[in-house]
Design an enzyme around this catalytic site. Structure first.
Site, PDB file in Angstrom:
ATOM      1  N   HIS A 107     119.649  44.561  70.511  1.00 16.54           N
ATOM      2  CA  HIS A 107     121.049  44.579  71.080  1.00 16.54           C
ATOM      3  C   HIS A 107     121.026  45.077  72.610  1.00 16.54           C
ATOM      4  CE1 HIS A 107     121.141  47.689  67.047  1.00 16.54           C
ATOM      5  NE2 HIS A 107     123.040  46.858  67.422  1.00 16.54           N
ATOM      6  N   LYS A 148     123.474  49.302  75.938  1.00 18.49           N
ATOM      7  CA  LYS A 148     123.309  50.157  74.081  1.00 18.49           C
ATOM      8  C   LYS A 148     123.347  51.227  74.845  1.00 18.49           C
ATOM      9  CE  LYS A 148     122.878  51.157  69.403  1.00 18.49           C
ATOM     10  NZ  LYS A 148     124.359  51.065  69.423  1.00 18.49           N
TER      11      LYS A 148
END
Ligand code: NAD
Length: 268
Positions: free
Chosen positions: A155, A159
């Site tokens: 990600h 995040k």
């Protein structure tokens, strides 16, 4: 008939995509949105926040102004979602929760709320990922307990939680299918693979880099062959459109605690 929705936390990365998806979705009417108290976006137009021009609906930090909505959509933070679900129970509103990273105890709180109002907890609202959960179940059933099973996820650098809610759910689906307790699933995270690793456990590897929207792969690997099941999200709109589908489904549901498998009719 269109379902009236409001977006909680609409100035966030997901919030902006949710506004756009709500405007584009034929079964949904966007009636308002909230921002965090003290946010510089208070009293802004929703369309301006999403960067798609004015649409004539304002954001607010006062949830009372969202009473016109049938379903609220929440991709914010754990603390905010736990506040929002109290408000939804007080005002008899359905809630789609996309926020991730809840502890087991916090999930219990959300489940209790499901006795009073319709609630969907969806750590990943993409249709493809939810089909992946089903494929993992079928694969684990067929392959059995004899391969190494590892989960990789990547990600963007912002995040907060790791491994992702989706990766943990992938592990949970496999563990449940193989009859293991979730506690037996080892979460290696960034600490690397330890000596305790064996075929009894499911390992997780995490990458956080740049602007990666979301990638997940499950490896079923043995000597001589491996099967990889991968999902790649290239735009947050996929999550936002899935959330609209969830909101539409939830508007017709009885009070209860649901997930995307319910929305997509994937439960046996
Ligand atoms: P973000 O930090 O860009 O956005 C979160 C927003 O929530 C911020 O704008 C913040 O101001 C706002 N917020 C916090 N408290 C609030 C409050 N009390 N009232 C109103 N707004 C409040 O983060 P993001 O990337 O948009 O992700 C948000 C959440 O959604 C995370 O938990 C993330 O993991 C999750 N997520 C889920 C999916 C899915 O498919 N379910 C997809 C992407 C992200």
């Amino acid at each position: 008939m269109k379902v009236k929705v409001a977006i909680l936390g609409c100035s966030g990365r997901m919030g902006r995509n949710l506004i756009q998806a709500a405007i584009e979705h034929k079964s949904v009417e966007l009636v308002g949105g909230s921002v965090r108290v003290g946010s510089s976006f208070e009293n802004f137009d929703l369309g301006e926040i999403a960067g798609i021009g004015a649409i004539g609906q304002k954001t607010t930090t006062d949830y009372q102004e969202l009473l016109a909505a049938d379903v609220l959509i929440d991709f914010t933070s754990i603390e905010a979602t736990l506040e929002h679900i109290e408000w939804c129970q007080q005002h008899n509103k359905a809630l789609v929760i996309g926020t991730t990273g809840f502890s087991d105890q916090q999930v219990e709180t959300l489940k209790v709320a499901g006795k009073n109002i319709p609630v969907i907890l969806a750590p990943n609202t993409s249709v493809g990922v939810n089909l992946l959960f089903k494929l993992l179940e079928i694969t684990a059933k067929a392959i059995g307990d004899y391969t190494d099973i590892e989960i990789f996820e990547a990600h963007h650098r912002f995040k907060k939680d790791a491994p992702s809610g989706t990766a943990v759910k992938m592990g949970q689906v496999i563990a449940d299918t193989l009859g293991r307790d979730l506690n037996e699933v080892a979460v290696y995270g960034r600490e690397g693979i330890t000596e305790e690793r064996s075929r009894e456990t499911i390992g997780f590897a995490t990458v956080r880099a740049g602007d990666i929207v979301g990638e997940h792969t499950a490896y079923f690997a043995d000597i001589g062959e491996r099967l990889e099941l991968t999902h790649k999200a290239s735009s947050r709109m996929t999550f936002a459109l899935g959330a609209m589908r969830a909101a539409f489904w939830l508007s017709e549901a009885e009070p209860g605690f649901y997930d995307m498998q319910d929305v997509l009719g994937l439960k046996d």
